[in-house]
Design a protein around this motif. Structure first.
Motif, PDB file in Angstrom:
ATOM      1  N   VAL A  13      52.670  73.307   0.903  1.00 12.60           N
ATOM      2  CA  VAL A  13      52.657  71.844   0.794  1.00 12.60           C
ATOM      3  C   VAL A  13      52.305  71.290   2.164  1.00 12.60           C
ATOM      4  O   VAL A  13      52.953  71.625   3.164  1.00 12.60           O
ATOM      5  CB  VAL A  13      54.026  71.306   0.325  1.00 12.60           C
ATOM      6  N   ILE A  14      51.281  70.444   2.207  1.00 15.79           N
ATOM      7  CA  ILE A  14      50.829  69.847   3.473  1.00 15.79           C
ATOM      8  C   ILE A  14      50.999  68.335   3.393  1.00 15.79           C
ATOM      9  O   ILE A  14      50.188  67.637   2.780  1.00 15.79           O
ATOM     10  CB  ILE A  14      49.357  70.187   3.768  1.00 15.79           C
ATOM     11  N   PRO A  15      52.076  67.787   3.972  1.00 15.93           N
ATOM     12  CA  PRO A  15      52.223  66.330   4.007  1.00 15.93           C
ATOM     13  C   PRO A  15      51.225  65.740   4.997  1.00 15.93           C
ATOM     14  O   PRO A  15      51.231  66.079   6.175  1.00 15.93           O
ATOM     15  CB  PRO A  15      53.674  66.123   4.446  1.00 15.93           C
ATOM     16  N   ALA A  16      50.358  64.867   4.484  1.00 17.31           N
ATOM     17  CA  ALA A  16      49.298  64.295   5.323  1.00 17.31           C
ATOM     18  C   ALA A  16      49.187  62.799   5.090  1.00 17.31           C
ATOM     19  O   ALA A  16      48.091  62.240   5.076  1.00 17.31           O
ATOM     20  CB  ALA A  16      47.960  64.982   5.018  1.00 17.31           C
ATOM     21  N   ALA A  17      50.339  62.158   4.901  1.00 12.17           N
ATOM     22  CA  ALA A  17      50.332  60.740   4.581  1.00 12.17           C
ATOM     23  C   ALA A  17      50.563  59.851   5.799  1.00 12.17           C
ATOM     24  O   ALA A  17      50.545  58.624   5.684  1.00 12.17           O
ATOM     25  CB  ALA A  17      51.400  60.440   3.522  1.00 12.17           C
ATOM     26  N   GLY A  18      50.776  60.457   6.983  1.00  8.80           N
ATOM     27  CA  GLY A  18      51.074  59.667   8.178  1.00  8.80           C
ATOM     28  C   GLY A  18      49.843  59.009   8.786  1.00  8.80           C
ATOM     29  O   GLY A  18      48.707  59.422   8.534  1.00  8.80           O
ATOM     30  N   ARG A  19      50.088  58.003   9.632  1.00 17.82           N
ATOM     31  CA  ARG A  19      48.993  57.271  10.270  1.00 17.82           C
ATOM     32  C   ARG A  19      48.604  57.837  11.624  1.00 17.82           C
ATOM     33  O   ARG A  19      47.487  57.637  12.088  1.00 17.82           O
ATOM     34  CB  ARG A  19      49.376  55.797  10.460  1.00 17.82           C
ATOM     35  N   GLY A  20      49.531  58.517  12.292  1.00 18.86           N
ATOM     36  CA  GLY A  20      49.199  59.119  13.580  1.00 18.86           C
ATOM     37  C   GLY A  20      48.875  58.104  14.650  1.00 18.86           C
ATOM     38  O   GLY A  20      47.844  58.184  15.321  1.00 18.86           O
ATOM     39  N   VAL A  21      49.770  57.150  14.874  1.00 14.75           N
ATOM     40  CA  VAL A  21      49.476  56.047  15.785  1.00 14.75           C
ATOM     41  C   VAL A  21      49.309  56.517  17.224  1.00 14.75           C
ATOM     42  O   VAL A  21      48.619  55.862  18.016  1.00 14.75           O
ATOM     43  CB  VAL A  21      50.586  54.968  15.709  1.00 14.75           C
ATOM     44  N   ARG A  22      49.903  57.647  17.599  1.00 12.04           N
ATOM     45  CA  ARG A  22      49.803  58.084  18.995  1.00 12.04           C
ATOM     46  C   ARG A  22      48.404  58.578  19.340  1.00 12.04           C
ATOM     47  O   ARG A  22      48.068  58.711  20.509  1.00 12.04           O
ATOM     48  CB  ARG A  22      50.843  59.174  19.270  1.00 12.04           C
ATOM     49  N   LEU A  23      47.575  58.857  18.341  1.00  8.52           N
ATOM     50  CA  LEU A  23      46.185  59.206  18.610  1.00  8.52           C
ATOM     51  C   LEU A  23      45.305  57.978  18.760  1.00  8.52           C
ATOM     52  O   LEU A  23      44.124  58.092  19.035  1.00  8.52           O
ATOM     53  CB  LEU A  23      45.637  60.096  17.482  1.00  8.52           C
ATOM     54  N   GLY A  24      45.897  56.794  18.562  1.00  9.64           N
ATOM     55  CA  GLY A  24      45.127  55.569  18.716  1.00  9.64           C
ATOM     56  C   GLY A  24      44.633  55.042  17.386  1.00  9.64           C
ATOM     57  O   GLY A  24      44.868  55.621  16.329  1.00  9.64           O
ATOM     58  N   PRO A  25      43.917  53.912  17.421  1.00 11.51           N
ATOM     59  CA  PRO A  25      43.423  53.304  16.185  1.00 11.51           C
ATOM     60  C   PRO A  25      42.340  54.151  15.537  1.00 11.51           C
ATOM     61  O   PRO A  25      41.710  54.985  16.169  1.00 11.51           O
ATOM     62  CB  PRO A  25      42.866  51.963  16.667  1.00 11.51           C
ATOM     63  N   GLY A  26      42.144  53.899  14.238  1.00 10.33           N
ATOM     64  CA  GLY A  26      41.106  54.623  13.512  1.00 10.33           C
ATOM     65  C   GLY A  26      41.655  55.247  12.256  1.00 10.33           C
ATOM     66  O   GLY A  26      42.628  54.775  11.669  1.00 10.33           O
ATOM     67  N   ALA A  27      41.039  56.325  11.819  1.00 12.67           N
ATOM     68  CA  ALA A  27      41.449  57.000  10.599  1.00 12.67           C
ATOM     69  C   ALA A  27      42.834  57.610  10.762  1.00 12.67           C
ATOM     70  O   ALA A  27      43.284  57.858  11.878  1.00 12.67           O
ATOM     71  CB  ALA A  27      40.435  58.085  10.255  1.00 12.67           C
ATOM     72  N   PRO A  28      43.540  57.861   9.631  1.00 19.36           N
ATOM     73  CA  PRO A  28      44.808  58.592   9.726  1.00 19.36           C
ATOM     74  C   PRO A  28      44.623  59.903  10.473  1.00 19.36           C
ATOM     75  O   PRO A  28      43.548  60.511  10.419  1.00 19.36           O
ATOM     76  CB  PRO A  28      45.169  58.842   8.254  1.00 19.36           C
ATOM     77  N   LYS A  29      45.677  60.339  11.166  1.00 16.28           N
ATOM     78  CA  LYS A  29      45.564  61.503  12.042  1.00 16.28           C
ATOM     79  C   LYS A  29      44.968  62.714  11.331  1.00 16.28           C
ATOM     80  O   LYS A  29      44.119  63.420  11.886  1.00 16.28           O
ATOM     81  CB  LYS A  29      46.948  61.844  12.597  1.00 16.28           C
ATOM     82  N   ALA A  30      45.407  62.967  10.108  1.00 14.00           N
ATOM     83  CA  ALA A  30      44.951  64.156   9.398  1.00 14.00           C
ATOM     84  C   ALA A  30      43.459  64.128   9.101  1.00 14.00           C
ATOM     85  O   ALA A  30      42.854  65.176   8.852  1.00 14.00           O
ATOM     86  CB  ALA A  30      45.729  64.318   8.089  1.00 14.00           C
ATOM     87  N   LEU A  31      42.861  62.935   9.127  1.00 16.94           N
ATOM     88  CA  LEU A  31      41.440  62.819   8.814  1.00 16.94           C
ATOM     89  C   LEU A  31      40.573  62.729  10.065  1.00 16.94           C
ATOM     90  O   LEU A  31      39.346  62.605   9.958  1.00 16.94           O
ATOM     91  CB  LEU A  31      41.201  61.595   7.922  1.00 16.94           C
ATOM     92  N   ARG A  32      41.192  62.799  11.257  1.00 14.58           N
ATOM     93  CA  ARG A  32      40.410  62.791  12.489  1.00 14.58           C
ATOM     94  C   ARG A  32      39.569  64.064  12.584  1.00 14.58           C
ATOM     95  O   ARG A  32      40.010  65.143  12.188  1.00 14.58           O
ATOM     96  CB  ARG A  32      41.323  62.694  13.716  1.00 14.58           C
ATOM     97  N   ALA A  33      38.362  63.926  13.113  1.00 13.70           N
ATOM     98  CA  ALA A  33      37.449  65.069  13.195  1.00 13.70           C
ATOM     99  C   ALA A  33      37.829  65.986  14.343  1.00 13.70           C
ATOM    100  O   ALA A  33      38.192  65.536  15.437  1.00 13.70           O
ATOM    101  CB  ALA A  33      36.023  64.581  13.366  1.00 13.70           C
ATOM    102  N   LEU A  34      37.749  67.278  14.069  1.00 17.80           N
ATOM    103  CA  LEU A  34      37.959  68.317  15.067  1.00 17.80           C
ATOM    104  C   LEU A  34      36.791  69.277  14.925  1.00 17.80           C
ATOM    105  O   LEU A  34      36.651  69.948  13.900  1.00 17.80           O
ATOM    106  CB  LEU A  34      39.288  69.023  14.813  1.00 17.80           C
ATOM    107  N   ASN A  35      35.917  69.294  15.930  1.00 14.02           N
ATOM    108  CA  ASN A  35      34.684  70.069  15.855  1.00 14.02           C
ATOM    109  C   ASN A  35      33.856  69.660  14.639  1.00 14.02           C
ATOM    110  O   ASN A  35      33.238  70.485  13.969  1.00 14.02           O
ATOM    111  CB  ASN A  35      34.999  71.569  15.807  1.00 14.02           C
ATOM    112  N   GLY A  36      33.873  68.344  14.348  1.00 11.66           N
ATOM    113  CA  GLY A  36      33.071  67.818  13.252  1.00 11.66           C
ATOM    114  C   GLY A  36      33.696  67.932  11.880  1.00 11.66           C
ATOM    115  O   GLY A  36      33.112  67.473  10.895  1.00 11.66           O
ATOM    116  N   THR A  37      34.885  68.528  11.793  1.00  8.74           N
ATOM    117  CA  THR A  37      35.563  68.717  10.510  1.00  8.74           C
ATOM    118  C   THR A  37      36.947  68.085  10.589  1.00  8.74           C
ATOM    119  O   THR A  37      37.650  68.274  11.588  1.00  8.74           O
ATOM    120  CB  THR A  37      35.700  70.215  10.185  1.00  8.74           C
ATOM    121  N   PRO A  38      37.368  67.341   9.564  1.00 14.33           N
ATOM    122  CA  PRO A  38      38.697  66.718   9.614  1.00 14.33           C
ATOM    123  C   PRO A  38      39.800  67.740   9.849  1.00 14.33           C
ATOM    124  O   PRO A  38      39.757  68.855   9.322  1.00 14.33           O
ATOM    125  CB  PRO A  38      38.834  66.066   8.227  1.00 14.33           C
ATOM    126  N   MET A  39      40.793  67.347  10.636  1.00 16.34           N
ATOM    127  CA  MET A  39      41.915  68.241  10.917  1.00 16.34           C
ATOM    128  C   MET A  39      42.557  68.740   9.636  1.00 16.34           C
ATOM    129  O   MET A  39      42.988  69.891   9.549  1.00 16.34           O
ATOM    130  CB  MET A  39      42.962  67.528  11.774  1.00 16.34           C
TER     131      MET A  39
END
Length: 245
Positions: A13-39
Protein backbone atom coordinates in the motif's frame (compact mmCIF):
# COMPACT_ATOMS: atom_id res chain seq x y z
CA UNK A 1 -0.25 -27.03 4.84
CA UNK A 2 2.91 -26.54 6.87
CA UNK A 3 4.58 -23.17 7.38
CA UNK A 4 7.48 -24.44 5.26
CA UNK A 5 5.25 -25.00 2.21
CA UNK A 6 2.72 -22.24 2.74
CA UNK A 7 2.54 -19.62 0.00
CA UNK A 8 2.34 -16.13 1.49
CA UNK A 9 0.63 -13.47 -0.63
CA UNK A 10 2.07 -9.99 -0.23
CA UNK A 11 0.56 -6.62 -1.12
CA UNK A 12 1.98 -3.11 -0.92
CA UNK A 13 0.00 0.00 0.00
CA UNK A 14 1.49 3.34 -1.08
CA UNK A 15 -0.22 6.37 0.49
CA UNK A 16 0.33 9.21 -1.98
CA UNK A 17 -2.37 11.67 -1.06
CA UNK A 18 -0.12 14.32 0.55
CA UNK A 19 0.71 17.73 -0.91
CA UNK A 20 4.39 17.84 0.03
CA UNK A 21 4.51 21.52 0.90
CA UNK A 22 8.19 21.40 1.93
CA UNK A 23 9.15 20.80 -1.70
CA UNK A 24 7.49 24.08 -2.61
CA UNK A 25 4.51 24.95 -4.81
CA UNK A 26 3.45 22.81 -7.73
CA UNK A 27 2.25 19.25 -8.15
CA UNK A 28 1.75 16.96 -5.14
CA UNK A 29 5.08 15.57 -3.93
CA UNK A 30 4.43 12.06 -5.23
CA UNK A 31 3.89 13.42 -8.74
CA UNK A 32 7.10 15.48 -8.86
CA UNK A 33 9.46 14.36 -11.63
CA UNK A 34 12.64 12.50 -10.78
CA UNK A 35 14.84 11.92 -13.81
CA UNK A 36 11.79 12.72 -15.94
CA UNK A 37 9.55 10.18 -14.20
CA UNK A 38 7.15 10.94 -11.32
CA UNK A 39 8.44 9.85 -7.92
CA UNK A 40 5.28 7.79 -7.48
CA UNK A 41 6.16 5.63 -10.49
CA UNK A 42 9.65 5.03 -9.07
CA UNK A 43 8.07 4.00 -5.74
CA UNK A 44 5.55 1.70 -7.42
CA UNK A 45 8.32 0.05 -9.44
CA UNK A 46 10.40 -0.37 -6.26
CA UNK A 47 7.58 -2.38 -4.65
CA UNK A 48 6.80 -4.36 -7.80
CA UNK A 49 10.48 -5.21 -8.21
CA UNK A 50 10.01 -7.78 -5.46
CA UNK A 51 8.70 -11.00 -6.94
CA UNK A 52 6.86 -11.59 -3.66
CA UNK A 53 4.58 -8.56 -4.19
CA UNK A 54 1.49 -9.53 -6.17
CA UNK A 55 -0.63 -6.39 -5.62
CA UNK A 56 0.24 -2.69 -5.30
CA UNK A 57 -2.47 -0.31 -4.09
CA UNK A 58 -1.81 3.39 -4.65
CA UNK A 59 -3.84 5.72 -2.44
CA UNK A 60 -4.25 8.88 -4.51
CA UNK A 61 -5.24 12.42 -3.52
CA UNK A 62 -9.01 12.46 -2.86
CA UNK A 63 -9.68 14.29 -6.14
CA UNK A 64 -6.80 12.76 -8.10
CA UNK A 65 -7.55 9.05 -8.49
CA UNK A 66 -8.24 9.34 -12.22
CA UNK A 67 -5.01 11.26 -12.80
CA UNK A 68 -3.00 8.61 -10.93
CA UNK A 69 -4.70 5.77 -12.83
CA UNK A 70 -3.77 7.46 -16.11
CA UNK A 71 -0.23 7.95 -14.83
CA UNK A 72 0.20 4.25 -14.07
CA UNK A 73 -1.21 3.36 -17.50
CA UNK A 74 1.37 5.60 -19.20
CA UNK A 75 4.39 3.87 -17.68
CA UNK A 76 5.76 0.37 -18.10
CA UNK A 77 5.07 -1.74 -15.00
CA UNK A 78 5.62 -5.46 -14.34
CA UNK A 79 2.81 -7.54 -15.80
CA UNK A 80 3.01 -10.09 -12.96
CA UNK A 81 1.76 -7.46 -10.50
CA UNK A 82 -1.78 -6.08 -10.16
CA UNK A 83 -2.12 -2.34 -9.62
CA UNK A 84 -5.09 -0.62 -7.97
CA UNK A 85 -5.78 3.07 -7.32
CA UNK A 86 -8.18 4.33 -4.64
CA UNK A 87 -8.95 7.86 -3.38
CA UNK A 88 -7.28 8.74 -0.08
CA UNK A 89 -8.43 10.58 3.00
CA UNK A 90 -7.53 13.73 4.85
CA UNK A 91 -4.76 12.08 6.89
CA UNK A 92 -2.10 9.50 6.15
CA UNK A 93 -3.67 7.14 8.67
CA UNK A 94 -7.05 7.37 6.93
CA UNK A 95 -5.41 6.87 3.54
CA UNK A 96 -3.64 3.69 4.67
CA UNK A 97 -6.93 2.40 6.09
CA UNK A 98 -8.63 3.01 2.74
CA UNK A 99 -5.78 1.21 0.98
CA UNK A 100 -6.16 -1.78 3.31
CA UNK A 101 -9.88 -1.91 2.60
CA UNK A 102 -9.15 -2.19 -1.14
CA UNK A 103 -6.91 -5.26 -0.82
CA UNK A 104 -8.18 -8.51 -2.37
CA UNK A 105 -8.85 -11.62 -0.33
CA UNK A 106 -6.00 -13.89 0.64
CA UNK A 107 -3.33 -11.30 1.45
CA UNK A 108 -1.06 -12.41 4.29
CA UNK A 109 1.68 -9.74 4.35
CA UNK A 110 1.16 -6.01 3.83
CA UNK A 111 3.86 -3.47 3.09
CA UNK A 112 3.19 0.22 3.70
CA UNK A 113 5.58 2.37 1.72
CA UNK A 114 6.09 6.13 1.44
CA UNK A 115 5.75 7.40 -2.11
CA UNK A 116 8.47 9.89 -1.14
CA UNK A 117 11.01 7.04 -0.77
CA UNK A 118 11.28 6.21 -4.48
CA UNK A 119 14.71 4.55 -4.49
CA UNK A 120 14.48 1.79 -1.88
CA UNK A 121 16.40 -1.25 -3.19
CA UNK A 122 14.56 -4.53 -3.74
CA UNK A 123 16.85 -6.33 -1.28
CA UNK A 124 15.47 -4.14 1.51
CA UNK A 125 11.89 -4.83 0.42
CA UNK A 126 12.54 -8.57 0.39
CA UNK A 127 14.23 -8.47 3.81
CA UNK A 128 11.14 -6.86 5.35
CA UNK A 129 8.82 -9.42 3.74
CA UNK A 130 10.98 -12.31 4.88
CA UNK A 131 10.97 -11.13 8.49
CA UNK A 132 7.16 -10.97 8.51
CA UNK A 133 6.98 -14.43 6.95
CA UNK A 134 9.26 -15.66 9.72
CA UNK A 135 6.66 -14.63 12.29
CA UNK A 136 7.22 -10.97 13.20
CA UNK A 137 3.88 -9.09 13.38
CA UNK A 138 5.57 -5.84 12.34
CA UNK A 139 8.93 -5.08 10.72
CA UNK A 140 10.68 -1.79 9.97
CA UNK A 141 13.89 -1.17 8.03
CA UNK A 142 16.14 1.29 9.82
CA UNK A 143 19.63 2.75 9.94
CA UNK A 144 21.89 3.67 12.87
CA UNK A 145 22.18 7.41 13.46
CA UNK A 146 25.32 9.18 12.31
CA UNK A 147 24.69 12.32 14.37
CA UNK A 148 24.44 12.91 18.09
CA UNK A 149 20.81 13.54 19.05
CA UNK A 150 19.58 16.04 21.65
CA UNK A 151 16.20 16.04 23.35
CA UNK A 152 15.09 19.65 23.73
CA UNK A 153 12.25 21.75 25.04
CA UNK A 154 10.66 22.94 21.76
CA UNK A 155 10.19 26.67 21.16
CA UNK A 156 7.84 27.50 18.30
CA UNK A 157 9.03 31.12 18.17
CA UNK A 158 12.55 30.25 16.99
CA UNK A 159 14.31 31.24 20.21
CA UNK A 160 17.13 29.00 21.55
CA UNK A 161 15.83 25.69 22.89
CA UNK A 162 17.16 24.25 26.16
CA UNK A 163 18.67 20.74 25.94
CA UNK A 164 16.94 18.25 28.23
CA UNK A 165 18.94 15.09 27.52
CA UNK A 166 21.36 13.36 25.16
CA UNK A 167 20.00 9.89 24.31
CA UNK A 168 22.42 7.02 23.77
CA UNK A 169 22.87 7.04 19.99
CA UNK A 170 23.71 3.33 19.93
CA UNK A 171 20.13 2.53 20.94
CA UNK A 172 18.50 4.76 18.31
CA UNK A 173 17.56 4.02 14.70
CA UNK A 174 16.21 6.16 11.85
CA UNK A 175 13.20 4.28 10.51
CA UNK A 176 12.44 3.93 6.81
CA UNK A 177 9.84 2.17 4.66
CA UNK A 178 8.46 -0.16 3.45
CA UNK A 179 7.22 -1.26 6.83
CA UNK A 180 5.87 -4.81 6.78
CA UNK A 181 3.00 -6.34 8.73
CA UNK A 182 0.95 -9.41 9.24
CA UNK A 183 -2.24 -8.38 7.43
CA UNK A 184 -4.65 -9.15 10.26
CA UNK A 185 -2.44 -7.35 12.77
CA UNK A 186 -2.30 -4.15 10.74
CA UNK A 187 -6.06 -4.18 10.16
CA UNK A 188 -6.63 -4.58 13.90
CA UNK A 189 -4.25 -1.72 14.63
CA UNK A 190 -6.13 0.60 12.29
CA UNK A 191 -9.44 -0.45 13.82
CA UNK A 192 -8.24 -0.01 17.40
CA UNK A 193 -5.73 2.83 17.57
CA UNK A 194 -6.92 6.41 17.51
CA UNK A 195 -4.99 9.66 17.58
CA UNK A 196 -2.11 10.84 15.47
CA UNK A 197 0.82 8.49 14.88
CA UNK A 198 3.97 9.03 12.84
CA UNK A 199 4.01 5.56 11.27
CA UNK A 200 2.04 2.33 11.13
CA UNK A 201 4.53 0.44 13.29
CA UNK A 202 3.71 2.83 16.14
CA UNK A 203 0.10 1.66 15.94
CA UNK A 204 1.17 -1.97 16.32
CA UNK A 205 3.35 -0.97 19.29
CA UNK A 206 0.25 0.46 20.95
CA UNK A 207 -1.38 -2.97 20.67
CA UNK A 208 1.47 -4.27 22.84
CA UNK A 209 2.97 -6.35 20.02
CA UNK A 210 6.63 -6.62 19.11
CA UNK A 211 8.06 -4.56 16.26
CA UNK A 212 11.44 -5.70 14.94
CA UNK A 213 14.08 -3.88 12.91
CA UNK A 214 15.95 -5.11 9.84
CA UNK A 215 18.81 -3.21 8.18
CA UNK A 216 17.67 -0.30 6.05
CA UNK A 217 19.54 1.24 3.15
CA UNK A 218 21.06 4.67 2.59
CA UNK A 219 19.25 4.98 -0.77
CA UNK A 220 15.85 4.57 0.89
CA UNK A 221 15.92 8.18 2.09
CA UNK A 222 12.80 10.33 2.05
CA UNK A 223 12.56 13.04 -0.61
CA UNK A 224 11.20 15.94 1.39
CA UNK A 225 13.16 19.07 0.48
CA UNK A 226 14.63 20.39 -2.78
CA UNK A 227 18.14 19.18 -1.84
CA UNK A 228 16.75 15.64 -1.57
CA UNK A 229 15.72 15.81 -5.22
CA UNK A 230 19.31 16.62 -6.16
CA UNK A 231 20.56 13.64 -4.16
CA UNK A 232 17.94 11.34 -5.70
CA UNK A 233 18.94 12.42 -9.21
CA UNK A 234 22.57 11.62 -8.33
CA UNK A 235 21.61 8.14 -7.10
CA UNK A 236 19.72 7.46 -10.33
CA UNK A 237 22.68 8.69 -12.39
CA UNK A 238 24.99 6.31 -10.51
CA UNK A 239 22.59 3.42 -11.07
CA UNK A 240 22.45 4.15 -14.79
CA UNK A 241 26.21 4.26 -14.96
CA UNK A 242 26.62 1.02 -13.01
CA UNK A 243 23.63 -0.99 -14.22
CA UNK A 244 22.77 0.57 -17.56
CA UNK A 245 19.29 1.76 -16.53
Amino acid sequence: MSEETRVFRTAAVIPAAGRGVRLGPGAPKALRALNGTPMLIHAVRAMAASRAVSVVVVVAPPDGATEVKNLLAEHALPERTDFLVVPGGETRQESVRLGLAALPQGIDVVLVHDAARPLVPVDTVDAVIEAVRDGAPAVVPALPLADTVKEVEPHADGTPEPVLATPDRARLRAVQTPQGFDHATLVRAHESVTGEVTDDASMVERLGLKVVVVPGHEEAFKVTRPLDLVLAEAVLARRRANDGF
